[in-house]
Design a protein around this motif. Structure first.
Motif, short mmCIF file in Angstrom:
data_model
loop_
_atom_site.label_atom_id
_atom_site.label_comp_id
_atom_site.label_asym_id
_atom_site.label_seq_id
_atom_site.Cartn_x
_atom_site.Cartn_y
_atom_site.Cartn_z
N LEU A 19 7.85 6.91 25.41
CA LEU A 19 8.24 5.64 26.02
C LEU A 19 7.46 4.48 25.40
O LEU A 19 7.93 3.34 25.41
N LYS A 20 6.26 4.76 24.87
CA LYS A 20 5.43 3.73 24.25
C LYS A 20 5.36 3.95 22.75
O LYS A 20 5.66 5.03 22.25
N ARG A 21 4.93 2.93 22.04
CA ARG A 21 4.80 3.02 20.58
C ARG A 21 3.65 3.97 20.23
O ARG A 21 2.52 3.79 20.69
N ARG A 22 3.96 4.95 19.44
CA ARG A 22 2.96 5.95 19.04
C ARG A 22 2.97 6.11 17.53
O ARG A 22 4.01 5.96 16.88
N ARG A 23 1.80 6.43 17.00
CA ARG A 23 1.66 6.72 15.57
C ARG A 23 1.20 8.16 15.40
O ARG A 23 0.53 8.72 16.26
N CYS A 24 1.57 8.74 14.29
CA CYS A 24 1.19 10.11 14.00
C CYS A 24 -0.31 10.21 13.79
O CYS A 24 -0.90 9.40 13.05
N ALA A 25 -0.95 11.17 14.43
CA ALA A 25 -2.39 11.35 14.28
C ALA A 25 -2.74 11.87 12.89
O ALA A 25 -3.90 11.80 12.47
N GLY A 26 -1.73 12.37 12.17
CA GLY A 26 -1.99 12.90 10.83
C GLY A 26 -1.77 11.89 9.75
O GLY A 26 -2.71 11.42 9.10
N CYS A 27 -0.51 11.48 9.55
CA CYS A 27 -0.18 10.57 8.44
C CYS A 27 -0.15 9.11 8.85
O CYS A 27 0.08 8.23 8.03
N GLN A 28 -0.35 8.82 10.14
CA GLN A 28 -0.34 7.46 10.69
C GLN A 28 1.02 6.78 10.65
O GLN A 28 1.14 5.58 10.81
N ALA A 29 2.09 7.55 10.41
CA ALA A 29 3.43 6.97 10.43
C ALA A 29 3.78 6.53 11.85
O ALA A 29 3.31 7.11 12.83
N GLY A 30 4.60 5.52 11.94
CA GLY A 30 5.02 5.06 13.25
C GLY A 30 5.62 3.67 13.20
O GLY A 30 5.64 3.04 12.15
N ASN A 81 10.95 10.49 32.57
CA ASN A 81 11.62 9.58 33.47
C ASN A 81 10.60 9.09 34.49
O ASN A 81 10.16 9.86 35.35
N ARG A 82 10.18 7.83 34.38
CA ARG A 82 9.14 7.30 35.27
C ARG A 82 9.58 7.32 36.72
O ARG A 82 8.79 7.61 37.61
N ARG A 83 10.83 6.98 36.97
CA ARG A 83 11.31 6.89 38.35
C ARG A 83 11.26 8.25 39.04
O ARG A 83 10.89 8.35 40.20
N LYS A 84 11.62 9.30 38.31
CA LYS A 84 11.63 10.63 38.89
C LYS A 84 10.35 11.41 38.61
O LYS A 84 10.18 12.51 39.12
N GLN A 90 17.02 15.54 26.60
CA GLN A 90 17.85 14.55 25.93
C GLN A 90 18.77 15.16 24.89
O GLN A 90 19.76 14.56 24.49
N GLY A 91 18.44 16.34 24.42
CA GLY A 91 19.23 16.99 23.39
C GLY A 91 18.39 18.03 22.68
O GLY A 91 17.38 18.50 23.20
N VAL A 92 18.81 18.38 21.47
CA VAL A 92 18.08 19.38 20.68
C VAL A 92 18.00 18.94 19.23
O VAL A 92 18.81 18.13 18.76
N LEU A 93 17.02 19.46 18.53
CA LEU A 93 16.93 19.34 17.08
C LEU A 93 17.35 20.68 16.50
O LEU A 93 16.84 21.73 16.90
N VAL A 94 18.29 20.64 15.56
CA VAL A 94 18.80 21.87 14.96
C VAL A 94 18.94 21.67 13.45
O VAL A 94 18.88 20.54 12.95
N GLU A 95 19.14 22.77 12.76
CA GLU A 95 19.36 22.67 11.31
C GLU A 95 20.74 22.09 11.05
O GLU A 95 21.71 22.39 11.74
N GLU A 96 20.84 21.24 10.04
CA GLU A 96 22.12 20.58 9.75
C GLU A 96 23.21 21.59 9.43
O GLU A 96 24.35 21.47 9.90
#
Length: 232
Positions: A19-30, A81-84, A90-96
């Motif tokens: 929900l908040k802006r986060r950066r990768c602890a490894g490569c600092q991407a974000g 979900n903050r309210r609940k 939300q879905g899944v990550l799968v191989e293309e």
């Protein structure tokens, strides 16, 4: 850095949509659209070796199930979900390639699944009609003075599928007296008293119910006493 809420334990890999802006602890991407928690630290999908996967949003149960079956590697994607106060899928990550094979499988039997959905919808509609009819009959038994059309309206409203109302509860489906009376009381409260106007004017719910209690009971007594008058 504020800590992410800990998601519930699940079987398999779990990916979070923060929900908040986060950066990768490894490569600092974000900022990261999705991340994996490793020892409490956020990692981007590339650093977590999941960057080659594609996101399939929730909504198509058959495609989701088959995509996971066709993928050697997959992950569930959740968001808090903050309210609940809970994580929700939300879905899944799968191989293309796995997603492509799953789509082909779904296309191959799409017509059969469409016919099954139509049959299931018809079956549910018949079940709903039977429940509403039985509920209305029970209302008329307990409140013989209740107009027949009103009894049908109350039953239809209380037993609407997916409504979460009393008619869909276990007690409601069993036609328990308490559930039927609750449905009738709710209808009288909203349609035959000033209850809704009191709520709109800012009167607290419990106080509003206290103020209209006599009017509700008067209507219920009239509907009950019709049987006595008819017998006499």
């Amino acid at each position: 850095m504020a800590q992410l809420a800990t998601p519930p334990a699940r079987t398999g890999l779990l990916v979070i949509q923060p929900l908040k802006r986060r950066r990768c602890a490894g490569c600092q991407a974000g900022p990261l659209q999705m991340l994996v928690l490793e020892d409490g630290a956020p990692r981007c999908l590339d650093c977590a070796d999941l960057g080659h996967l594609v996101f399939l949003p929730r909504g198509d149960t058959a495609l989701t199930r088959r995509s996971r079956e066709e993928s050697a590697l997959s992950a569930v994607v959740v968001r808090f979900n903050r309210r609940k106060s809970r994580y929700e899928r939300q879905g899944v990550l799968v191989e293309e390639a796995g997603l492509a094979r799953a789509e082909q499988r779904c296309l191959a039997d799409a017509e059969a699944r469409r016919r099954r959905r139509v049959r299931d919808a018809g079956r549910r509609a018949r079940e709903d009609a039977r429940l509403a009819e039985a509920f209305a009959a029970e209302i008329r038994r307990l409140f013989p003075g209740c107009p027949e059309a009103r009894a049908r309206d109350i039953a239809a409203h209380a037993s609407a599928r997916g409504s979460g109302r009393v008619g869909r509860s276990a007690a409601g489906r069993a036609l328990s007296e308490g559930a039927v009376i609750s449905a009738v009381v709710a209808s009288v409260r909203h349609l035959d008293t000033q209850y809704d106007q009191l709520l709109m004017s800012g009167v607290p719910r419990h106080e509003a119910r206290r103020r209209i209690a006599v009017a509700v009971e008067r209507t219920l007594r009239t509907w009950r006493e019709e049987e006595v008058a008819g017998v006499g």
